[in-house]
Structures are given as structure tokens and as C-alpha cells.
Design a protein around this motif. Structure first.
Motif, mmCIF file in Angstrom:
data_model
loop_
_atom_site.group_PDB
_atom_site.id
_atom_site.type_symbol
_atom_site.label_atom_id
_atom_site.label_comp_id
_atom_site.label_asym_id
_atom_site.label_seq_id
_atom_site.Cartn_x
_atom_site.Cartn_y
_atom_site.Cartn_z
ATOM 1 N N ASN A 207 0.774 -1.045 -0.010
ATOM 2 C CA ASN A 207 0.050 -0.246 0.050
ATOM 3 C C ASN A 207 0.775 1.277 0.210
ATOM 4 O O ASN A 207 0.364 2.431 0.061
ATOM 5 N N SER A 208 2.186 1.305 0.110
ATOM 6 C CA SER A 208 2.991 2.243 0.264
ATOM 7 C C SER A 208 3.691 2.815 -0.997
ATOM 8 O O SER A 208 4.578 2.080 -1.748
ATOM 9 N N PHE A 209 3.076 3.824 -1.737
ATOM 10 C CA PHE A 209 3.270 4.313 -2.871
ATOM 11 C C PHE A 209 5.007 4.434 -3.299
ATOM 12 O O PHE A 209 5.633 5.223 -2.237
ATOM 13 N N ARG A 210 5.317 4.038 -4.130
ATOM 14 C CA ARG A 210 7.076 4.305 -4.476
ATOM 15 C C ARG A 210 7.644 3.090 -3.831
ATOM 16 O O ARG A 210 8.901 2.927 -4.074
ATOM 17 N N TRP A 211 7.205 2.492 -2.651
ATOM 18 C CA TRP A 211 7.907 1.673 -1.828
ATOM 19 C C TRP A 211 7.730 0.236 -1.795
ATOM 20 O O TRP A 211 8.601 -0.590 -2.286
ATOM 21 N N GLY A 212 6.407 -0.092 -1.617
ATOM 22 C CA GLY A 212 5.825 -1.485 -1.928
ATOM 23 C C GLY A 212 4.406 -1.162 -2.089
ATOM 24 O O GLY A 212 3.666 -1.085 -1.256
ATOM 25 N N TYR A 213 3.969 -1.233 -3.586
ATOM 26 C CA TYR A 213 2.503 -0.962 -3.617
ATOM 27 C C TYR A 213 2.013 -2.019 -5.074
ATOM 28 O O TYR A 213 2.942 -2.180 -5.768
#
Length: 346
Positions: free
Chosen positions: A106-112
Motif C-alpha cells: 500500500n505504500s506508493f513508490r516503496w511497496g505497492y
């Protein structure tokens, strides 16, 4: 949106702070409609079905690092010296043929999850793939398990995952619970709030404001020490009656709460907040970062051979792949970072 939440409680009638724009806003609204879905470990379809966790296991690189006294919490980010040697943890992973990694989706640019490609991607995902490639010969030999912020440590302790690569801050409390690699990114806590006057940062402007944080996060711990008069704890926090309004299982839930007008601000890592601001142009980072924090790859305590191997991989990763991943995923929203933090060794 329906008039009631999935758990039967009445939905807030407050209007969202800004129109939810782009797929990021849609994703956040989806989270708001199904927050409880993130409370379980979800195997992600990549490199295998991931329907069972790994068996529990216990258990000289090149490059320049800072050497500190062993077991010193003055430098919690100091880790074991790198090594490419196998051990019981590495042997178990090779026997299984898959590396199981706890990540965020769910973290845009990190893990999504990219809704167009229907794959999970980001800065942390690239690092996890590099670890799998080194240990098992291919980045495809990996199983991603989506884990909420508040289950990162439990997932390692229970043997659900081999590693957690999920914007996890190294600190004195956590090094008693899990084993960290050397730091691969430097961040800091910061306030995310709607654009315009009012909230100015982590200061007295938070007095009386409803502030959202993720359960088990360093942001929550910071507010415990100095809330500046903010309201940040749910009634019955941490019990079965916890409403998960101000303290939530997943950090992205806070952005959904902010968009729905249910909270006034979010406190989180600026690295994550920058991605959320990119998703929703109605919000922005306020003030300056008020902490210095380092992200590390986490393993179960005792899995020293795996930690040393990750540190060996990071020695090479810092020499080019890190910058490539930063330029691809983070530079546009988090500019001005010249490189990864220097490793520290015990």
C-alpha cells in the motif's frame, strides 16, 4: 460509498478534504472501505503461491563501514559484518527454493500494487528481489507476503517470513526483538496535513487536532513522548474494542482517514509521506523532519548467517543498484538524497 462501514458503524458525514484524484486516491478509498482486510497475512502471487510460510530456522565482505562497540544502543543501526558464507538459515531457504519476504502493498513508490501491471513494485521490492537473486540465483524465486505495519515483528517471530523489507526503522527497542541488516535508507518523522494554513508541523499547531499513526510505528512512539496536545489514541486502544480510527494497522489507512476528514493530520516517515502527497495533491508535508531514522532489512533473532548475507548483498547494492532504484522510484517525490547511508558494523 455506502452509508455504513463494513463493520456496521455509521460512516462519517464529513466531506473529504479534497477530491480523490488519480489511481492513488482510488486506492486510498478502497483501503478506507476495507481496512480490516489488511489484518491478516496475505500471500501475494509472485514467484509462487505463497500458501505456506517457511519453516522456522535459527541460527567477509568488502566495503567501508563504521565500526562501533558491540551491543551498543548508542548505534542501534550497527549490524553484523557481511559474509557470503551459508548457514542454517540460508540452507533452509535454498532447500525450499523460495525466499519469503514480508512487504507492504500500500505504500506508493516503496511497496505497492500497480493497478495497471497488476504486480507489486517499488524501492523495497527491488531490494527484496536483489536479495533473492543473490541467494537463489533468480529474482523470481521469491514469495511476497503483505503484512500490516503492526505485524512486521510477529511475522518474523512466527516464521511466516524469512525477512521483512518494509520501510522498517531500526531502533533500540526493535533490536531486542529482531535482527537488522545495516541501514539502506535514511528518513525522518514528519507531519502530513491538508494544504493551507493551520497545521504547521510537529508543534503546538497540533493542539486539539486528531492525528493518525500506524500501530507499532515510531510515529506513535514519538506522539506518546510529546503529543503537543494532539488527540492520537483511540478509546480502548490495542483491545478488541479498538475502533482503529486514530491508530490503524496499516500506514496508508491514515491517508484514507485524512481524505475522508476523519483525522486532521498524519505523522509518519517523510519518505512514506512524500509518496502519499504525490498520490493526493490536496495534502502536503508540514514543517521539517523531527527525527533521524534508518531503515533496515529485518530477520528473526538468531538468524545471523542470513543477516550477514544481506549485509554482503548491500555492500554491492550500494555501489550502483541503490542509485538506480532511487532514481526510478523516489527521486521525483523525495529529491536531494545523494546516496545510501554508510554501513555500521559491530
Amino acid at each position: 460509498m455506502p452509508g455504513r462501514r463494513p463493520d456496521g458503524r455509521a460512516r462519517s458525514t464529513r466531506r473529504p478534504l479534497g477530491r480523490l484524484r488519480g489511481w492513488g486516491g482510488v486506492a486510498a478509498m478502497a483501503v478506507a472501505c476495507g481496512l480490516t482486510a489488511s489484518l491478516t497475512l496475505l500471500p501475494l502471487a509472485h514467484g509462487g503461491r505463497g500458501d505456506s510460510g517457511p519453516p522456522e530456522v535459527t541460527g567477509p565482505g568488502v566495503g567501508t563501514g563504521v565500526h562501533v562497540k558491540a551491543d551498543s544502543c548508542e548505534n542501534p543501526e550497527a549490524s553484523l559484518r557481511p559474509s557470503g558464507a551459508d548457514g542454517p538459515s540460508i540452507d533452509a531457504i535454498k532447500a525450499r527454493g523460495k525466499l519469503v519476504v514480508g512487504v507492504d502493498q500500500n505504500s506508493f513508490r516503496w511497496g505497492y500494487r500497480n493497478p495497471d501491471k497488476r504486480v507489486i513494485e517499488g524501492f523495497d521490492i527491488d531490494l527484496a528481489k536483489a536479495i533473492a537473486k543473490d541467494i537463489l540465483g533468480s529474482e523470481e524465486h521469491i514469495i511476497f507476503r503483505a503484512i500490516p505495519t503492526n505485524q512486521r515483528i510477529a511475522a518474523l517471530e512466527s516464521g511466516k517470513v524469512d525477512l521483512v523489507v518494509r520501510t522498517m526503522t531500526i531502533n533500540c527497542k526493535r533490536i531486542q526483538q529482531v535482527a537488522f541488516s545495516t541501514a539502506y535508507f535514511q528518513a525522518g518523522q514528519q507531519v502530513l496535513a491538508p494544504k493551507g494554513p493551520g497545521i504547521t508541523g510537529y508543534d503546538s499547531s497540533l493542539n486539539g487536532k486528531r492525528v493518525c499513526t500506524a500501530e507499532g510505528s515510531t510515529a506513535y512512539e514519538a506522539l506518546e513522548k510529546n503529543p503537543f496536545g494532539a488527540v492520537f489514541q483511540d478509546e480502548h486502544d490495542g483491545t478488541k474494542d479498538d475502533k482503529d480510527l486514530l491508530t490503524v494497522p496499516n500506514q496508508l489507512d491514515c491517508l484514507a482517514r485524512l481524505q475522508l476528514g476523519e483525522v486532521d493530520a498524519v505523522v509518519t516517515d517523510n519518505a512514506l509521506a512524500a509518496g502519499q502527497a504525490a498520490q493526493d495533491p490536496a495534502v502536503e508535508l508540514k514543517g521539517e523532519p523531527f527525527t533521524t531514522e534508518y531503515y533496515g532489512v529485518a530477520a528473526k533473532l538468531g538468524n545471523d548467517d542470513l543477516v550477514r548475507r544481506v549485509n554482503q548483498i548491500l555492500v554491492q547494492y550500494r555501489q550502483g543498484a541503490w542509485t538506480k532504484a532511487y532514481d526510478k522510484w523516489l527521486k521525483a517525490d523525495l529529491p536531494g538524497i545523494s546516496g545510501p547511508p554508510a554501513p555500521k558494523y559491530k
